[in-house]
Design an enzyme around this catalytic site. Sequence first.
Site, PDB file in Angstrom:
ATOM      1  N   ARG A 276       1.117  -0.847  -0.333  1.00 28.92           N
ATOM      2  CA  ARG A 276      -0.056  -0.395   0.608  1.00 28.92           C
ATOM      3  C   ARG A 276       0.742   1.172   0.120  1.00 28.92           C
ATOM      4  O   ARG A 276       0.434   2.278  -0.802  1.00 28.92           O
ATOM      5  CB  ARG A 276      -0.944  -0.451   1.118  1.00 28.92           C
ATOM      6  CG  ARG A 276      -1.991   1.103   1.087  1.00 28.92           C
ATOM      7  CD  ARG A 276      -2.026   1.172   2.469  1.00 28.92           C
ATOM      8  NE  ARG A 276      -2.896  -0.176   2.809  1.00 28.92           N
ATOM      9  CZ  ARG A 276      -4.113  -0.949   3.059  1.00 28.92           C
ATOM     10  NH1 ARG A 276      -5.503   0.813   2.376  1.00 28.92           N
ATOM     11  NH2 ARG A 276      -4.605  -1.925   3.295  1.00 28.92           N
ATOM     12  N   TYR A 316     -14.765  -2.539   3.761  1.00 26.51           N
ATOM     13  CA  TYR A 316     -14.247  -1.565   4.784  1.00 26.51           C
ATOM     14  C   TYR A 316     -14.675  -0.536   5.312  1.00 26.51           C
ATOM     15  O   TYR A 316     -14.043   0.027   6.045  1.00 26.51           O
ATOM     16  CB  TYR A 316     -12.572  -1.508   4.630  1.00 26.51           C
ATOM     17  CG  TYR A 316     -11.323  -2.546   3.852  1.00 26.51           C
ATOM     18  CD1 TYR A 316     -11.761  -4.026   4.291  1.00 26.51           C
ATOM     19  CD2 TYR A 316     -11.039  -2.110   2.771  1.00 26.51           C
ATOM     20  CE1 TYR A 316     -10.876  -5.102   3.886  1.00 26.51           C
ATOM     21  CE2 TYR A 316      -9.839  -3.016   2.297  1.00 26.51           C
ATOM     22  CZ  TYR A 316     -10.531  -4.483   2.645  1.00 26.51           C
ATOM     23  OH  TYR A 316      -9.164  -5.320   1.730  1.00 26.51           O
ATOM     24  N   CYS A 342     -26.313  -3.159  -7.926  1.00 27.28           N
ATOM     25  CA  CYS A 342     -27.696  -3.710  -7.349  1.00 27.28           C
ATOM     26  C   CYS A 342     -27.317  -3.988  -6.091  1.00 27.28           C
ATOM     27  O   CYS A 342     -27.379  -4.774  -5.904  1.00 27.28           O
ATOM     28  CB  CYS A 342     -28.647  -4.597  -7.798  1.00 27.28           C
ATOM     29  SG  CYS A 342     -28.723  -3.711  -9.947  1.00 27.28           S
TER      30      CYS A 342
END
Length: 421
Positions: A276, A316, A342
């Site tokens: 990350r 999250y 949806c």
Amino acid sequence: MNDFIFKENELYCEDVPVEQIASEVGTPFYLYSLATLGRHFSVFNESSKVLNSLICYSVKANSNIAVLNFLFKMGWGADIVSGGELFRALKAGVDAHKVVYSGVGKTEGEIEFALKSDILMFNVESLPEVFLIDKVAGRLNAKARVSFRINPNVDPKTHPYISTGLKKNKFGINIKHALSAYETAGELSNIDVVGLDCHIGSQLTEIAPFNDAVEIIKELLDKITAKGFNIKYLDLGGGLGITYENEMPPHPSTYMNSIKKILKGYEGRIIFEPGRLIVGNAGIFVTKVIYNKDTGSKNFIIVDGGMNDLIRPALYEAYHEIVPVIKRDGPRAKSDVVGPICESADFLGKDRVMNSVQEGDLLAVFSAGAYGFSMSSNYNSRPRVAEVLVDKDKFYIIRIRETYDDLIAKETIPDYNYNIT
Ligand SMILES: *Cc1c(COP(=O)(O)O)cnc(C)c1O
């Protein structure tokens, strides 16, 4: 410094207007800045020089082969979690001797692929796994280098879905069973025990849980070494967090220096697996407003990108900053930014106060370079989006948008013989 910047009222990626890319590739798409990627690489790489280290980029954060190739060319290896990631990493030019393989569910086929590729080591997460690796290595007449991933039972203080180092998690070997796992593996004839590994979670914004884990690992390292094992690699995983909203994660050099202190005297190589931190803020997700919808109790900005493209908010409740690519004057309103899928979990942002946007306007969803495209799917039969890489005043399409034909390319209608009775 930032490479996603407003000039006048318009968002640029380096020297290219985001709007210009949108008009050429359509929306939605992921957009990465090579300058940011390079800077994140350099900061981590320089910080790691206080230690004898090897950096294995965590492929799952952003697996595009152009991104991988850039990092591998710079000398980094890869942390992989599947045969597919090994395949990608090899295609992107990784040096197999810099590949570490993590994950709780490595299959026999994946183990064989990794052994044949001669990767650096397996981060083993259970005893049954080390027995299987031993068996496959024996069959191939190979010796498998392994480390055990130890679960140190520390709370990383991050979202529960990205905590991995608590004893209730499925990851790693319970620290209480660690010594006996090493002794068991030491008896296996096709296993070469070379490492010790730990990864406690992702998006950590405090240094204390890292320090706690490293202290615990150091204590174990001393015990294992005393038993006669030569631990040449100490893998400390990834997990350093980034700023999405107002988090203040520790700087890599703070992190490295505190590790250096705790591990004083250790002479092996220290492996890091950042993901990350390297790619997260090097990318944005660009989506277009389809409708403004006022239900009477709430405003919704409905955009053409959804949870299948960027699942972090749904999965999250993650926060991503969202801003119009071209700033307009006008009244500010509070809205949810939602996709076309949806599912009620299909949102990119909730209760966002923004200048009013119009149909056709582009929105930039920030900090989307990690766990963005790599977690995307075809749910609702939506073709996966394009990925674009900017270098100064040029942009490159590093993954073309999928087509409707791609959606059904692997499917067939069988010639069955069923009659309704
Ligand atoms: C996901 C993962 C990483 C990378 O985590 P980041 O938080 O993206 O740095 C590193 N190592 C392992 C074993 C992982 O599962």
